[in-house]
Structures are given as structure tokens and as C-alpha cells.
Write an enzyme that holds these catalytic residues in place. Structure first.
Site, PDB file in Angstrom:
ATOM      1  N   LYS A  59      37.759  44.694  35.102  1.00 56.82           N
ATOM      2  CA  LYS A  59      36.504  44.070  34.654  1.00 56.82           C
ATOM      3  C   LYS A  59      35.291  44.629  35.394  1.00 56.82           C
ATOM      4  CE  LYS A  59      38.732  39.653  33.449  1.00 56.82           C
ATOM      5  NZ  LYS A  59      40.104  39.899  33.998  1.00 56.82           N
ATOM      6  N   PRO A  64      24.949  50.935  36.306  1.00 54.31           N
ATOM      7  CA  PRO A  64      25.576  51.929  35.424  1.00 54.31           C
ATOM      8  C   PRO A  64      26.251  53.091  36.133  1.00 54.31           C
ATOM      9  CG  PRO A  64      23.473  51.238  34.518  1.00 54.31           C
ATOM     10  CD  PRO A  64      23.577  50.588  35.870  1.00 54.31           C
ATOM     11  N   THR A  66      27.537  53.290  39.141  1.00 52.83           N
ATOM     12  CA  THR A  66      28.748  52.862  39.838  1.00 52.83           C
ATOM     13  C   THR A  66      29.893  52.630  38.858  1.00 52.83           C
ATOM     14  OG1 THR A  66      27.470  51.854  41.622  1.00 52.83           O
ATOM     15  CG2 THR A  66      29.726  51.076  41.338  1.00 52.83           C
ATOM     16  N   ARG A 182      48.973  30.448  24.372  1.00 57.18           N
ATOM     17  CA  ARG A 182      49.952  29.469  24.808  1.00 57.18           C
ATOM     18  C   ARG A 182      50.715  28.941  23.596  1.00 57.18           C
ATOM     19  NH1 ARG A 182      48.545  31.335  28.973  1.00 57.18           N
ATOM     20  NH2 ARG A 182      48.076  30.312  30.961  1.00 57.18           N
ATOM     21  N   ARG A 212      51.797  33.965  32.037  1.00 50.28           N
ATOM     22  CA  ARG A 212      52.817  33.053  32.525  1.00 50.28           C
ATOM     23  C   ARG A 212      53.842  32.604  31.493  1.00 50.28           C
ATOM     24  NH1 ARG A 212      48.051  30.203  35.951  1.00 50.28           N
ATOM     25  NH2 ARG A 212      46.943  31.159  34.215  1.00 50.28           N
TER      26      ARG A 212
END
Length: 243
Positions: A59, A64, A66, A182, A212
């Protein structure tokens, strides 16, 4: 349908992740490696062990230049990476430019997806944070998706509750990656905006990120197969034949 599953491997070490990684490779399922395992093991080691099956879930969100540098560092080696839409127009365009340069140099570039609003954020919390004032959560996420598309990103990451509205605006070729998956018997945990696999796919998702419900299942392989069956049901409702 198995190819539309991305398993979120949130482990503190590659050693602990190896059983899930092996099952995913055997079934042709993609893997999402996030901040925890990258921080614990180091990104070069993670990429070396997982390679081009990896959705590099770091994420990126910075200025910009970097972000372009970070994208350049991983682009040759991964299947997908993500950046935050809230990083702005120049940042999103710099990420797209970096992967295009990777394609020119190495003949490969990853898909670049933009994170819209995290699935852990409720509409009440969004309002408290004063994000997208005057908009509903769905309106905000659709707005971010349109910005991402306009900046040349390949798709977005969004909760299953906004997928249908996004799809209606961005068309069929823009990728929607959907976490917050889920089944009826799963614990919601720290997710807020969730839906079942078939609902997410019927609404227009391309890939489902599942953590999970698979990684903590008694039989992770069977859990993947069960979710794939539900994905197929959702695609059938949508009138899409899975390739």
C-alpha cells in the site's frame, strides 16, 4: 475459479507461511504478502521465495518520487502491487510510469491497483474522520475508483459493498480486487464492510482476497475449493464464464 482467489498470508515469518504457500502453488491460487511478513523477513527475501505469484500488498503512499522508486524496486518480480489512491494524482501517475518502464526494460510489469477505503473503516468512522464530506461511503469509493482509472491504474481494491456501483462506472476491463470476504459462519474479526464470495463476484469483483477463513481453517485446501465453488456460483449469477 481458483485463479480468482488471492490468499492473504499474514504470518510473522516465511517458515510459518510455507504450508499455505505450498497449497496455493499446487492449486494455482495467488498469494498476498503484506506488511507483517515484509517487515519481519525483508522484501527481497519475500519476493525471492514467492516470486511472480505475489500480490505485493505494501500500500505505497508517499510523495511521487518515493513511490516511483519503491515500485521500481519490486515491479519486475511481482504479479500485482497496490498504492493508496489518497496519495494523489501525481503519485498514481508516477506508479504507472514506473511499471511501464519496467515493461520496457524487462518485458514484464505488475498490475497496479489503488486502495480506496480500507474495509475496516465503517461509514460512521469515515464521517468522523471527515473523509468525503457530503458523500456516502459508496459515492466516495466510486469517486476514488474513477480517479484511479483516470490516472492509468489497472484497478482498485474495494470492499464488496461498493463493487456493484464501481463496476457500473468503470466498465468491464478495470480490475476490482475485493477483500472483506466472509462466509455465513466466519467471524467478521476486524473487518466491517464484508460479504460472501458469491455476492462479491455476482456484483462484479474480479479477484477476492481471503485471509483467515482459509489460513485458519482446519483444512485450508478444502476451504479454497469451497470458496472457488462459491465464486463460480457468483459468476454464473453475473452471466460470466470463468476462463
Amino acid at each position: 475459479a481458483l485463479g480468482r482467489i488471492i490468499v492473504a498470508v499474514d504470518c510473522p515469518s516465511l517458515g510459518e507461511a510455507q504450508p499455505i504457500i505450498a497449497i496455493c502453488r499446487g492449486l494455482g491460487v495467488k498469494l498476498k504478502l503484506g506488511m507483517q511478513i515484509h517487515a519481519a523477513e525483508g522484501t527481497p527475501k519475500v519476493i525471492q521465495n514467492v516470486g511472480k505469484d505475489c500480490f505485493n500488498d505494501l500500500k505505497f503512499h508517499d510523495i511521487p518520487n518515493t513511490v516511483a522508486g519503491a515500485v521500481q524496486a519490486v515491479a519486475e518480480h511481482v504479479w500485482m502491487l497496490n498504492i493508496h489512491v489518497l496519495g494523489g494524482f501525481a503519485m498514481m501517475r508516477s506508479a504507472r510510469k514506473a511499471v511501464d518502464e519496467c515493461m520496457a526494460k524487462h518485458g514484464h510489469r505488475p498490475l497496479v491497483t489503488g486502495v480506496t477505503v480500507l474495509t475496516s473503516i465503517s461509514d460512521d468512522e469515515r464521517a468522523s474522520l471527515r473523509i468525503g464530506q457530503g458523500m456516502s461511503m459508496t459515492e466516495l469509493v466510486v469517486h476514488y475508483a474513477m480517479l484511479a482509472q483516470g490516472c492509468g491504474l489497472d484497478g482498485v481494491v474495494a470492499s464488496p459493498l461498493e463493487v456493484k456501483a464501481i463496476r457500473e462506472v468503470v466498465g468491464k476491463d478495470f480490475i476490482i480486487v475485493t477483500p472483506g470476504i466472509r462466509t455465513e459462519t466466519d467471524s467478521v474479526d476486524d473487518q466491517v464492510r464484508v460479504a460472501t464470495p458469491e455476492v462479491a463476484m455476482a456484483n462484479g469483483a474480479d479477484y477476492l482476497v481471503v485471509g483467515r477463513p482459509i489460513t485458519q481453517a482446519k483444512d485450508p485446501k478444502q476451504a479454497m475449493l469451497d470458496i472457488a465453488e462459491r465464486i463460480a456460483q457468483g459468476l454464473a449469477q453475473r452471466g460470466v464464464e470463468d476462463s
